[in-house]
Design a protein around this motif. Structure first.
Motif, PDB file in Angstrom:
ATOM      1  N   SER A  99      -5.199  -1.345   2.448  1.00 35.51           N
ATOM      2  CA  SER A  99      -3.819  -1.526   1.985  1.00 35.51           C
ATOM      3  C   SER A  99      -3.406  -2.957   2.291  1.00 35.51           C
ATOM      4  O   SER A  99      -3.492  -3.406   3.430  1.00 35.51           O
ATOM      5  N   SER A 100      -2.982  -3.665   1.253  1.00 26.94           N
ATOM      6  CA  SER A 100      -2.639  -5.086   1.377  1.00 26.94           C
ATOM      7  C   SER A 100      -1.171  -5.375   1.084  1.00 26.94           C
ATOM      8  O   SER A 100      -0.775  -6.536   1.044  1.00 26.94           O
ATOM      9  N   ASN A 101      -0.363  -4.348   0.862  1.00 25.32           N
ATOM     10  CA  ASN A 101       1.029  -4.587   0.487  1.00 25.32           C
ATOM     11  C   ASN A 101       1.839  -5.243   1.598  1.00 25.32           C
ATOM     12  O   ASN A 101       1.598  -5.017   2.784  1.00 25.32           O
ATOM     13  N   ASP A 102       2.814  -6.041   1.195  1.00 33.09           N
ATOM     14  CA  ASP A 102       3.745  -6.679   2.119  1.00 33.09           C
ATOM     15  C   ASP A 102       4.636  -5.603   2.742  1.00 33.09           C
ATOM     16  O   ASP A 102       5.425  -4.957   2.051  1.00 33.09           O
ATOM     17  N   VAL A 103       4.511  -5.401   4.051  1.00 35.24           N
ATOM     18  CA  VAL A 103       5.272  -4.337   4.714  1.00 35.24           C
ATOM     19  C   VAL A 103       6.695  -4.768   5.070  1.00 35.24           C
ATOM     20  O   VAL A 103       7.497  -3.934   5.463  1.00 35.24           O
ATOM     21  N   GLU A 104       6.992  -6.048   4.909  1.00 36.55           N
ATOM     22  CA  GLU A 104       8.385  -6.484   5.110  1.00 36.55           C
ATOM     23  C   GLU A 104       9.268  -5.916   4.015  1.00 36.55           C
ATOM     24  O   GLU A 104      10.376  -5.461   4.274  1.00 36.55           O
ATOM     25  N   THR A 105       8.782  -5.950   2.792  1.00 30.62           N
ATOM     26  CA  THR A 105       9.563  -5.415   1.672  1.00 30.62           C
ATOM     27  C   THR A 105       9.207  -3.970   1.341  1.00 30.62           C
ATOM     28  O   THR A 105       9.988  -3.284   0.684  1.00 30.62           O
ATOM     29  N   TYR A 106       8.035  -3.503   1.787  1.00 29.96           N
ATOM     30  CA  TYR A 106       7.604  -2.122   1.552  1.00 29.96           C
ATOM     31  C   TYR A 106       7.164  -1.501   2.880  1.00 29.96           C
ATOM     32  O   TYR A 106       5.973  -1.259   3.109  1.00 29.96           O
ATOM     33  N   LYS A 148      -3.181  -7.242   6.740  1.00 30.02           N
ATOM     34  CA  LYS A 148      -1.879  -7.817   7.074  1.00 30.02           C
ATOM     35  C   LYS A 148      -1.629  -9.163   6.401  1.00 30.02           C
ATOM     36  O   LYS A 148      -0.545  -9.441   5.925  1.00 30.02           O
ATOM     37  N   THR A 149      -2.647 -10.011   6.343  1.00 31.99           N
ATOM     38  CA  THR A 149      -2.479 -11.353   5.776  1.00 31.99           C
ATOM     39  C   THR A 149      -2.644 -11.387   4.259  1.00 31.99           C
ATOM     40  O   THR A 149      -2.361 -12.411   3.638  1.00 31.99           O
ATOM     41  N   GLN A 150      -3.132 -10.326   3.674  1.00 31.54           N
ATOM     42  CA  GLN A 150      -3.437 -10.200   2.247  1.00 31.54           C
ATOM     43  C   GLN A 150      -4.626 -11.061   1.820  1.00 31.54           C
ATOM     44  O   GLN A 150      -4.964 -11.129   0.640  1.00 31.54           O
ATOM     45  N   GLU A 151      -5.299 -11.670   2.766  1.00 29.81           N
ATOM     46  CA  GLU A 151      -6.430 -12.541   2.438  1.00 29.81           C
ATOM     47  C   GLU A 151      -7.599 -11.760   1.851  1.00 29.81           C
ATOM     48  O   GLU A 151      -8.347 -12.283   1.017  1.00 29.81           O
ATOM     49  N   VAL A 152      -7.773 -10.511   2.282  1.00 35.74           N
ATOM     50  CA  VAL A 152      -8.898  -9.716   1.776  1.00 35.74           C
ATOM     51  C   VAL A 152      -8.643  -9.319   0.323  1.00 35.74           C
ATOM     52  O   VAL A 152      -9.556  -9.372  -0.511  1.00 35.74           O
ATOM     53  N   GLY A 190      -2.468   0.474 -12.227  1.00 31.86           N
ATOM     54  CA  GLY A 190      -1.634   1.025 -11.168  1.00 31.86           C
ATOM     55  C   GLY A 190      -0.474   0.106 -10.864  1.00 31.86           C
ATOM     56  O   GLY A 190      -0.148  -0.782 -11.651  1.00 31.86           O
ATOM     57  N   CYS A 191       0.117   0.313  -9.712  1.00 29.49           N
ATOM     58  CA  CYS A 191       1.193  -0.565  -9.253  1.00 29.49           C
ATOM     59  C   CYS A 191       0.585  -1.891  -8.821  1.00 29.49           C
ATOM     60  O   CYS A 191      -0.513  -1.923  -8.275  1.00 29.49           O
ATOM     61  N   ASN A 192       1.308  -2.978  -9.069  1.00 25.73           N
ATOM     62  CA  ASN A 192       0.811  -4.271  -8.604  1.00 25.73           C
ATOM     63  C   ASN A 192       0.827  -4.311  -7.080  1.00 25.73           C
ATOM     64  O   ASN A 192       1.647  -3.665  -6.442  1.00 25.73           O
ATOM     65  N   ILE A 193      -0.114  -5.063  -6.507  1.00 26.23           N
ATOM     66  CA  ILE A 193      -0.069  -5.287  -5.066  1.00 26.23           C
ATOM     67  C   ILE A 193       1.222  -6.032  -4.771  1.00 26.23           C
ATOM     68  O   ILE A 193       1.600  -6.958  -5.484  1.00 26.23           O
ATOM     69  N   LYS A 194       1.895  -5.617  -3.716  1.00 28.05           N
ATOM     70  CA  LYS A 194       3.181  -6.218  -3.348  1.00 28.05           C
ATOM     71  C   LYS A 194       2.915  -7.443  -2.480  1.00 28.05           C
ATOM     72  O   LYS A 194       2.711  -7.342  -1.276  1.00 28.05           O
ATOM     73  N   TRP A 195       2.892  -8.594  -3.136  1.00 24.60           N
ATOM     74  CA  TRP A 195       2.569  -9.841  -2.452  1.00 24.60           C
ATOM     75  C   TRP A 195       3.728 -10.332  -1.608  1.00 24.60           C
ATOM     76  O   TRP A 195       4.891 -10.119  -1.949  1.00 24.60           O
ATOM     77  N   LYS A 196       3.400 -11.003  -0.534  1.00 26.70           N
ATOM     78  CA  LYS A 196       4.417 -11.605   0.326  1.00 26.70           C
ATOM     79  C   LYS A 196       5.099 -12.749  -0.419  1.00 26.70           C
ATOM     80  O   LYS A 196       4.482 -13.375  -1.288  1.00 26.70           O
ATOM     81  N   PRO A 197       6.353 -13.041  -0.063  1.00 20.67           N
ATOM     82  CA  PRO A 197       6.996 -14.212  -0.668  1.00 20.67           C
ATOM     83  C   PRO A 197       6.140 -15.453  -0.395  1.00 20.67           C
ATOM     84  O   PRO A 197       5.501 -15.559   0.647  1.00 20.67           O
ATOM     85  N   ASN A 198       6.117 -16.342  -1.329  1.00 22.92           N
ATOM     86  CA  ASN A 198       5.339 -17.587  -1.248  1.00 22.92           C
ATOM     87  C   ASN A 198       3.842 -17.379  -1.438  1.00 22.92           C
ATOM     88  O   ASN A 198       3.079 -18.317  -1.321  1.00 22.92           O
ATOM     89  N   SER A 199       3.406 -16.152  -1.707  1.00 23.52           N
ATOM     90  CA  SER A 199       1.970 -15.949  -1.924  1.00 23.52           C
ATOM     91  C   SER A 199       1.580 -16.255  -3.358  1.00 23.52           C
ATOM     92  O   SER A 199       0.413 -16.329  -3.671  1.00 23.52           O
TER      93      SER A 199
END
Length: 193
Positions: free
Chosen positions: A77-84, A109-113, A178-187
């Motif tokens: 799971s790579s979604n941004d947990v700040e917004t989700y 956590k970093t979404q790098e993977v 599916g649903c788009n991955i929820k990227w962090k702001p500035n990603s």
């Protein structure tokens, strides 16, 4: 909910390594620890996506069916947990426990993977052979929430069976949706950090 297709990265791509928190075991896992002798399935999923909820039971069935013949499985799971926040590690643990995930559920956590794999949606599936080279990327099957087609995992199962039986993979692999991955702001939608 934005419907997003898989990026369909080139076949033959070597699986990128990772070192991620496994919320099911309270330890960390890398690619070597999750890979199988025959092949490896890396799935990008999350807790809240209706497309993932729609296929959860089949993901468990497939992992249970193909682990014994030698496949390794991991969900990320790579979604941004700040917004989700519903996709955070504690909620991931509860989801994995509820569905009895027989595979590690890893927190990126970093979404790098997700960026390294070219993952764009949930669910997004990547099948690697024994040498960790990509042989299949795409959909689980033709079923989607509310389209009336039963979930059977046909496309993913066929890819795994082709590895087991030394058959060539289909050339007409269909992207997952599916649903788009929820990227962090500035990603910038996962393109850079």
């Amino acid at each position: 909910m934005a419907r997003t297709e898989s990026k369909m990265i080139p076949l033959g791509t070597v699986a990128p390594d990772f070192f991620l928190d496994d919320v099911m075991s309270t330890g960390f896992k890398n690619l070597e620890q999750v890979k199988g002798d025959k092949g490896t399935v890396i799935m990008f999923i999350c807790n809240h996506c209706p497309f993932v909820k729609h296929v959860n039971e089949e993901l468990v069935r497939i992992a249970n069916d193909y682990t014994v013949p030698g496949f390794g499985f991991a969900a990320i799971s790579s979604n941004d947990v700040e917004t989700y926040p519903q996709d955070g590690p504690e909620e991931m643990y509860e989801t994995g426990r509820k569905h009895k995930y027989p595979f590690p559920y890893l927190y990126d956590k970093t979404q790098e993977v997700a960026v390294a794999y070219g993952a764009t949606c949930t669910p997004d599936f990547f099948v690697f052979d024994a040498d960790l080279k990509l042989v299949y990327r795409g959909q689980l099957d033709d079923s989607r929430p509310s389209n009336g087609i039963p979930v059977n995992g046909r496309d993913l199962r066929e890819a795994l069976d082709n590895i087991l039986n030394n058959h060539p993979q289909r050339k007409d692999q269909k992207p997952s949706i599916g649903c788009n991955i929820k990227w962090k702001p500035n990603s910038q939608d996962g393109l850079e950090f």
